[in-house]
Design a protein around this motif. Structure first.
Motif, mmCIF file in Angstrom:
data_model
loop_
_atom_site.group_PDB
_atom_site.id
_atom_site.type_symbol
_atom_site.label_atom_id
_atom_site.label_comp_id
_atom_site.label_asym_id
_atom_site.label_seq_id
_atom_site.Cartn_x
_atom_site.Cartn_y
_atom_site.Cartn_z
ATOM 1 N N THR A 151 0.817 -1.225 0.000
ATOM 2 C CA THR A 151 0.000 0.000 0.000
ATOM 3 C C THR A 151 0.849 1.273 0.000
ATOM 4 O OG1 THR A 151 -0.311 0.187 2.407
ATOM 5 C CG2 THR A 151 -1.908 -1.181 1.203
ATOM 6 N N LYS A 152 2.122 1.140 -0.362
ATOM 7 C CA LYS A 152 2.994 2.308 -0.492
ATOM 8 C C LYS A 152 3.079 2.675 -1.961
ATOM 9 C CE LYS A 152 5.948 0.835 3.317
ATOM 10 N NZ LYS A 152 7.289 0.410 3.704
ATOM 11 N N THR A 153 3.417 3.912 -2.211
ATOM 12 C CA THR A 153 3.665 4.318 -3.586
ATOM 13 C C THR A 153 5.051 3.829 -3.981
ATOM 14 O OG1 THR A 153 4.697 6.413 -2.987
ATOM 15 C CG2 THR A 153 2.291 6.422 -3.284
ATOM 16 N N GLN A 154 5.267 3.760 -5.273
ATOM 17 C CA GLN A 154 6.575 3.351 -5.768
ATOM 18 C C GLN A 154 7.635 4.354 -5.306
ATOM 19 O OE1 GLN A 154 6.357 1.674 -9.721
ATOM 20 N NE2 GLN A 154 8.347 2.554 -10.227
ATOM 21 N N ALA A 155 7.276 5.632 -5.272
ATOM 22 C CA ALA A 155 8.219 6.668 -4.820
ATOM 23 C C ALA A 155 8.569 6.473 -3.349
ATOM 24 C CB ALA A 155 7.621 8.053 -5.039
ATOM 25 N N LYS A 156 7.592 6.100 -2.539
ATOM 26 C CA LYS A 156 7.836 5.881 -1.107
ATOM 27 C C LYS A 156 8.758 4.675 -0.903
ATOM 28 C CE LYS A 156 7.196 6.618 3.288
ATOM 29 N NZ LYS A 156 7.892 7.717 3.924
ATOM 30 N N VAL A 157 8.549 3.621 -1.661
ATOM 31 C CA VAL A 157 9.406 2.435 -1.562
ATOM 32 C C VAL A 157 10.839 2.812 -1.948
ATOM 33 C CG1 VAL A 157 9.879 0.138 -2.501
ATOM 34 C CG2 VAL A 157 7.533 0.781 -1.895
ATOM 35 N N ALA A 158 10.989 3.576 -3.017
ATOM 36 C CA ALA A 158 12.325 4.003 -3.454
ATOM 37 C C ALA A 158 12.990 4.851 -2.372
ATOM 38 C CB ALA A 158 12.230 4.791 -4.757
ATOM 39 N N GLU A 159 12.232 5.738 -1.757
ATOM 40 C CA GLU A 159 12.773 6.585 -0.687
ATOM 41 C C GLU A 159 13.234 5.727 0.494
ATOM 42 O OE1 GLU A 159 10.929 9.512 2.676
ATOM 43 O OE2 GLU A 159 10.105 9.718 0.659
ATOM 44 N N GLU A 160 12.395 4.788 0.914
ATOM 45 C CA GLU A 160 12.740 3.942 2.051
ATOM 46 C C GLU A 160 13.920 3.025 1.744
ATOM 47 O OE1 GLU A 160 9.368 1.910 3.720
ATOM 48 O OE2 GLU A 160 8.262 3.772 3.993
ATOM 49 N N ALA A 161 14.046 2.623 0.495
ATOM 50 C CA ALA A 161 15.172 1.767 0.091
ATOM 51 C C ALA A 161 16.403 2.603 -0.248
ATOM 52 C CB ALA A 161 14.775 0.903 -1.102
ATOM 53 N N ARG A 162 16.259 3.920 -0.177
ATOM 54 C CA ARG A 162 17.346 4.855 -0.469
ATOM 55 C C ARG A 162 17.931 4.635 -1.853
ATOM 56 N NH1 ARG A 162 20.171 7.014 4.813
ATOM 57 N NH2 ARG A 162 18.335 7.077 6.086
ATOM 58 N N MET A 163 17.018 4.643 -2.818
ATOM 59 C CA MET A 163 17.457 4.440 -4.203
ATOM 60 C C MET A 163 16.749 5.422 -5.110
ATOM 61 S SD MET A 163 15.372 0.879 -5.002
ATOM 62 C CE MET A 163 16.010 0.733 -6.627
ATOM 63 N N ASP A 164 17.264 5.592 -6.289
ATOM 64 C CA ASP A 164 16.684 6.483 -7.288
ATOM 65 C C ASP A 164 15.357 5.891 -7.757
ATOM 66 O OD1 ASP A 164 16.033 7.662 -9.849
ATOM 67 O OD2 ASP A 164 18.088 8.412 -9.908
#
Length: 179
Positions: free
Chosen positions: A24-37
């Motif tokens: 239920t996270k956005t793709q942008a939120k997942v990228a932020e949490e994974a510290r990736m572009d």
């Protein structure tokens, strides 16, 4: 024992998309949490990059909250430590917890205040009631006196009062954010 071949990048991308939707996270939120572009994550989701073999795999596992069996399904034989979900504040869902500790993120606790000696506390209670020694009751003075390095720490309330009197005209201890 023969290993089963890993799915192709397209299949892995579809699986990653499913995990993101299930989180239920956005793709942008997942990228932020994974510290990736975010564009790199998009390439993974679109099957252009094998995310299971990428260096971001552990961070994605954490950001998506994958279970050990899901990880083993994607990468049989892998050993990965999956931290238990923790909440960052009361009432928040565990899935929003940051995977790194506060210390790892650069936060530092303020140095611990030294304990206030009992004789100093007694001096504050005894002499702080008198108008000429009223500032002795202020937390900034108590903290200042407790932080003075002594060869021999004052042992009686009278000795603490003598230290205060000898310094009150020379020193103006700063206020603390805690006061």
């Amino acid at each position: 024992m023969p290993q089963t071949p890993l799915p192709d990048k397209k299949t892995l991308g579809d699986r990653l998309r499913e995990f993101i939707q299930a989180s239920t996270k956005t793709q942008a939120k997942v990228a932020e949490e994974a510290r990736m572009d975010p564009t790199y994550l998009s390439q993974m989701v679109n099957g252009k990059v094998n995310w299971v073999n990428s260096s971001y795999f552990p961070a994605l596992v954490t950001a998506l909250g994958l279970k050990a069996e899901q990880v083993r399904e994607l990468k049989p034989g892998v050993f990965i430590e999956i931290p238990a979900p923790t909440s960052t504040r009361p009432g928040s869902p565990a899935s929003t917890a940051h995977p790194l500790s506060a210390g790892a993120q650069g936060y530092r606790a303020p140095p611990a205040e030294p304990p206030i000696p009992d004789a100093l506390r007694e001096a504050v209670e005894t002499f702080g009631q008198q108008p000429e020694f009223a500032p002795l009751r202020e937390p900034r003075w108590v903290r200042y006196l407790a932080n003075i390095p002594f060869r021999r720490t004052p042992a009686t309330p009278g000795e603490w009062l003598a230290v205060y009197v000898s310094r009150r005209d020379e020193v103006d201890p700063p206020e603390s954010e805690r006061d």
